[in-house]
Design a protein around this motif. Structure first.
Motif, PDB file in Angstrom:
ATOM      1  N   UNK A 275       0.933  -1.544   0.214  1.00 44.12           N
ATOM      2  CA  UNK A 275      -0.176   0.208   0.419  1.00 44.12           C
ATOM      3  C   UNK A 275       0.999   1.103   0.167  1.00 44.12           C
ATOM      4  N   UNK A 276       1.901   1.150  -0.332  1.00 46.94           N
ATOM      5  CA  UNK A 276       3.127   1.921  -0.110  1.00 46.94           C
ATOM      6  C   UNK A 276       3.491   2.514  -2.100  1.00 46.94           C
TER       7      UNK A 276
ATOM      8  N   UNK B 263       1.936   4.041  -7.787  1.00 53.83           N
ATOM      9  CA  UNK B 263       1.235   4.489  -6.491  1.00 53.83           C
ATOM     10  C   UNK B 263       0.334   3.046  -6.934  1.00 53.83           C
ATOM     11  N   UNK B 264      -0.104   2.633  -5.208  1.00 53.78           N
ATOM     12  CA  UNK B 264      -1.280   1.998  -5.905  1.00 53.78           C
ATOM     13  C   UNK B 264      -2.344   3.392  -5.717  1.00 53.78           C
ATOM     14  N   UNK B 265      -3.858   2.260  -6.756  1.00 52.46           N
ATOM     15  CA  UNK B 265      -4.805   2.621  -6.951  1.00 52.46           C
ATOM     16  C   UNK B 265      -5.729   2.184  -5.929  1.00 52.46           C
TER      17      UNK B 265
ATOM     18  N   UNK C 290     -12.961   3.126  -2.527  1.00 49.97           N
ATOM     19  CA  UNK C 290     -13.517   2.898  -1.112  1.00 49.97           C
ATOM     20  C   UNK C 290     -12.400   2.351  -0.659  1.00 49.97           C
ATOM     21  N   UNK C 291     -10.963   3.820  -0.173  1.00 53.15           N
ATOM     22  CA  UNK C 291      -9.128   3.163   0.764  1.00 53.15           C
ATOM     23  C   UNK C 291      -8.739   1.532   0.447  1.00 53.15           C
ATOM     24  N   UNK C 292      -9.542   1.148  -0.680  1.00 52.76           N
ATOM     25  CA  UNK C 292      -8.968  -0.278  -0.791  1.00 52.76           C
ATOM     26  C   UNK C 292      -7.984  -0.511  -2.143  1.00 52.76           C
ATOM     27  N   UNK C 293      -6.706  -0.426  -1.674  1.00 52.28           N
ATOM     28  CA  UNK C 293      -6.131  -0.859  -3.073  1.00 52.28           C
ATOM     29  C   UNK C 293      -6.870  -1.665  -4.080  1.00 52.28           C
TER      30      UNK C 293
ATOM     31  N   UNK D  32       7.545  13.845  -9.023  1.00 55.49           N
ATOM     32  CA  UNK D  32       7.341  12.818 -10.022  1.00 55.49           C
ATOM     33  C   UNK D  32       6.234  11.868  -9.183  1.00 55.49           C
ATOM     34  N   UNK D  33       6.477  11.029  -7.765  1.00 51.79           N
ATOM     35  CA  UNK D  33       6.258  10.051  -7.431  1.00 51.79           C
ATOM     36  C   UNK D  33       4.863  11.326  -6.624  1.00 51.79           C
TER      37      UNK D  33
END
Length: 825
Positions: free
Chosen positions: A251-252, A281-283, A286-289, A307-308
């Motif tokens: 999740x990072x 990056x995680x997408x 509703x708060x879940x990857x 950029x990150x």
């Protein structure tokens, strides 16, 4: 040379985006100053990349860069301070450098490292000469080169801040467009994901490909591909054992500068995907990857931490419920980072629309002394610029016409403190699609200290030139008054003062005699006699050799009570520089100003240098005058001496029958004459104490002086009288020893002199009286000795002489005006 290829250093250099950019006036001005200050033919702003060195600015060097084997600047990367190599052909680091062994055969190098706030050295500001310099740089040149290197870094920081601002504006617009596109997707997940990768590619144009790797069970599937990844749509990868899977599970976000050095990357896909660096990056939904946004490049180190962060913001807009919140948070974080960077570097950012409203960062408001606000009328800042710099203002009219000044330096009067501050402002006009200006954006920073350093350097060079010119003028002057007048004129004009001059101090240090002074138009001369006590309580310090510096006479405790006297001379500020001889203050050099002013250390050093040159010039002229007088006196004394010797010899030989007797008499007379001259030489051949002349005259014969009692007041006699009196006393003593009172054991002589008032002034009376000797008989004839006694002295002083041969002892009395005895002839 590990420092050259240090990844952190190369990343820092890349962050400035400076390599291979067009020339810029700010950098060109710096190398011009460096070349002129260090007096070298070559000056460069050299940036050392991983495989070459490139010159952002150059003077005296034809190429815009070289490869690393010809780089001397690469050695500066490890130096804590200046790198100075007096002779490149002797230093083991550079003697085989092709620029040393071949054309242009450089020999001297001095470079100041270009160090970032994080301590990374990007290159150097260097000066180069084709001649070796064993002495290297002077202290002033070294200090200036360091300061100019700081200016290079300040230019780089300003340039990056402006680029960051523009990029932030562009990225913000892309964020808005991406969000609008996703809002318009109306729940279509594919359209939302497509809008996301499209926005990411537009916001980060250096990315060559973008993809959403969506989770399906234990796999990740390529969906919504762009760029080089379009042919790979639908590719499936395992969740475990892949780089995107690591990002989603943790999740990072992940920044990978080089995938070949990251063990999480599947090596079998690197070549086919044309992958060398990437960000992930995680997408979330509703708060879940639910997937990973990946942007990639075939270049190593293509992406930055910024950029990150931007990719994170873009990915955060996917969640419908948090789209607006995510965008606001990203903007707020970006603004905080930008504001902190601006505050750390003292850089303020502004934007002015055609409506005349100026939007400014808090730091920009602080620079101008205004309270932080989101917006102001642009005139609120324009009105703070002083009238002398009004032509540098960007007005509403100049912004509309596209002629607003871009890169300027002007002075503002801060409303909060009243201070006058220098501001460097860079701005650019932004245009719409029709080519019309829509806003004026830029950055500003306070450069008051830098301007002060620059002005001080220019003032130092000006003072140096003035002193050189003064030395040339003083060298040919022949009068003390000319020396002081020229020096006063030069000092007064150089310091833009109202008056300058030179004055002599009396022996007790209470009065000052000012010679003709220099005055500015409309100012009166103060030449003449002045009493220190009339102008304040400070003369004791001057007498100790301490300069007197008064910035405002009305408030200075040493002069405040004497302001009425100072006002009559129109003096509000002044400097007195004492001139000393043999440990005593004998004169002073002064400068007046009719208004209060703060005398700078540089001005005081300049005045001390002027005073030193006056001191030397006056001493030279006095020495030359003393030498002329001494030569004249020596010539005059030699003529008198030769005449007297001729007379003594002639008279001694006249009528003489015995050569041996004549030899003895003549020798003694010449000895007496010589001793008298010794006394005169002790007084610089002009005067001699009467007591000393008497002692030498009567002491020429062994033991005679013990029985001669001498008494009289202290006074000096001139050269002619001294010589004649010495000869006369020698003759009197010789006669007394041979025939008179000194020829017997109990005999003695009393020699007195006194001064009395006569009709024509003071009269000197000398009395010789012998006692206790044999009975005296007058001589049958007068020899030379007698004639010398009777005529020698009186012929010089014009008085009367009474020589009596009394039975109980010879007496001789001479009376003449004192001024005749003291005439220096």
């Amino acid at each position: 040379m590990d420092n050259v290829v240090d990844p952190a250093r190369l990343a820092a250099l890349a962050a400035y985006d400076i390599l291979d950019t067009a020339p810029e006036q700010g950098f060109d001005d710096i190398v011009l100053l460096a070349r002129n200050i260090c007096e070298t033919p070559v000056a460069l702003v050299s940036l050392v990349a991983g495989d070459r060195q490139w010159f952002k600015a150059r003077l005296g060097f034809p190429e815009c860069g070289t490869d690393l084997n010809a780089s001397v600047c690469a050695h500066a990367l490890v130096e804590p301070d200046l790198l100075v190599i007096p002779d490149l052909s002797l230093d083991p680091r550079t003697r085989s450098n092709p620029l040393v062994t071949g054309g242009p055969r450089i020999r001297f190098y001095a470079g100041a490292p270009l160090r970032t706030p994080d301590g990374m050295v990007l290159g150097s500001l260097c000066v180069i000469d084709v001649e070796a310099r064993p002495a290297g740089l002077t202290q002033r040149q070294a200090e200036s080169l360091r300061a100019l290197a700081g200016q290079v870094m300040a230019q780089l920081e300003l340039r990056r801040a402006l680029a960051d601002h523009r990029r932030l504006l562009g990225q913000s617009e892309e964020l808005i467009r991406a969000q609008a596109a996703m809002s318009g997707a109306k729940g279509d997940i594919e359209a939302i994901l497509d809008a996301l990768v499209t926005g990411a590619m537009q916001a980060l144009p250096h990315a060559e490909g973008a993809v959403i790797e969506a989770r399906e069970g234990e796999e990740l599937v390529y969906r919504a591909t762009k760029g080089v990844l379009v042919p790979h749509a639908g590719l499936r990868l395992p969740l475990d054992g892949s780089l995107a899977g690591a990002c989603l599970l943790a999740g990072e976000p992940i920044l990978v500068p080089d995938v070949l050095k990251d063990p999480r990357v599947k090596r079998d896909l690197v070549e086919s995907l044309r992958l060398r660096s990437c960000i992930l990056v995680p997408v979330r939904q509703a708060g879940r990857a639910v997937g990973v946004l990946k942007l990639q490049s075939s270049r190593r180190g293509a992406f930055t931490a910024m950029d990150l962060k931007l990719a994170e913001v873009l990915a955060g807009t996917v969640s419908a419920g948090l789209a607006e919140v995510a965008e606001a948070e990203a903007r707020r974080e970006a603004e905080i980072r930008l504001r902190r960077a601006q505050e750390a570097g003292g850089v303020g950012v502004f934007s002015i629309g055609l409506d005349g409203i100026l939007h400014a960062t808090p730091e920009f408001c602080r620079l101008y002394g205004l309270a932080p606000r989101d917006s102001y009328p642009s005139t609120a800042f324009e009105e703070l610029i002083i009238p002398e710099d009004a032509h540098l203002i960007s007005t509403a009219a100049s912004r509309r016409s596209g002629k607003a000044p871009r890169d300027v330096e002007y002075r503002v009067r801060r409303p909060d403190t009243g201070e006058l501050r220098w501001i460097a402002r860079k701005g650019e006009l932004e245009y719409d699609q029709a080519g019309k200006p829509v806003r004026f954006v830029g950055v500003a920073r306070d450069i008051t200290e830098q301007r002060a350093d620059r002005d001080a350097l220019a003032e130092s060079e000006r003072f140096k030139a003035v002193l050189l010119g003064l030395g040339d003028r003083l060298r040919d002057l022949t009068e003390v008054a000319e020396v002081t007048r020229v020096a006063a004129e030069v000092a007064g004009m150089a310091l833009r003062a109202s008056r300058a001059g030179f004055g002599r101090i009396d022996a007790v240090g209470e009065h000052l005699s000012i010679e003709p002074d220099w005055t500015a138009p409309g100012q009166a001369s103060v030449a003449g006699q002045h009493r220190f006590a009339d102008y304040g309580d400070f003369h004791q310090g001057l007498m100790r050799g301490e300069p007197l510096v008064v910035n405002d006479a009305a408030v200075d405790p040493r002069t405040a009570a004497s302001m009425p006297a100072l006002r009559t001379m129109d003096v509000a500020a002044f400097v007195d520089t004492p001139l000393r001889e043999r440990g005593r203050t004998v004169a002073l050099f002064f400068v007046h100003d009719r208004v209060p002013r703060t005398w700078t250390a540089q001005e005081l050093e300049f005045l001390r240098a002027i005073a030193d040159r006056v001191e030397v010039g006056v001493a030279r002229l006095r020495a030359e005058e003393r030498q002329r007088l001494l030569n004249h006196e020596l010539s005059h004394r030699m003529k008198n001496l030769i005449s007297m010797v001729q007379a003594v010899v002639a008279q001694t030989l006249r009528g003489a029958n015995d050569v041996e007797t004549v030899r003895g008499v003549l020798a003694r007379r010449l000895v007496a004459l010589g001793k008298a001259h010794d006394i005169l030489l002790g007084g610089v051949a002009e005067r001699a104490p009467l007591a000393a002349v008497v002692r030498e005259g009567i002491g020429a014969l062994e033991g005679a002086s013990d029985r001669v009692h001498v008494a009289g007041p202290e006074l000096e006699v001139g050269a002619k009288a001294a010589l004649s009196l010495a000869l006369m006393l020698h003759e009197m003593t010789t006669n007394a020893v041979k025939y008179g009172a000194l020829s017997v054991a109990n005999g003695r002589v009393e020699l007195y002199w006194s001064i009395s008032e006569g009709d024509g002034g003071p009269v000197l009376r000398l009395s010789w009286r012998e006692r206790g000797g044999p009975p005296v008989e007058p001589p049958a004839r007068k020899g030379f000795g007698t004639r010398l006694i009777e005529r020698g002295l009186t012929g010089q002083v014009g008085g009367v002489l009474a020589l009596d041969y009394l039975p109980d002892g010879v007496t001789c009395v001479v009376e003449a005006p004192l001024r005749n005895f003291q005439d220096e002839g």
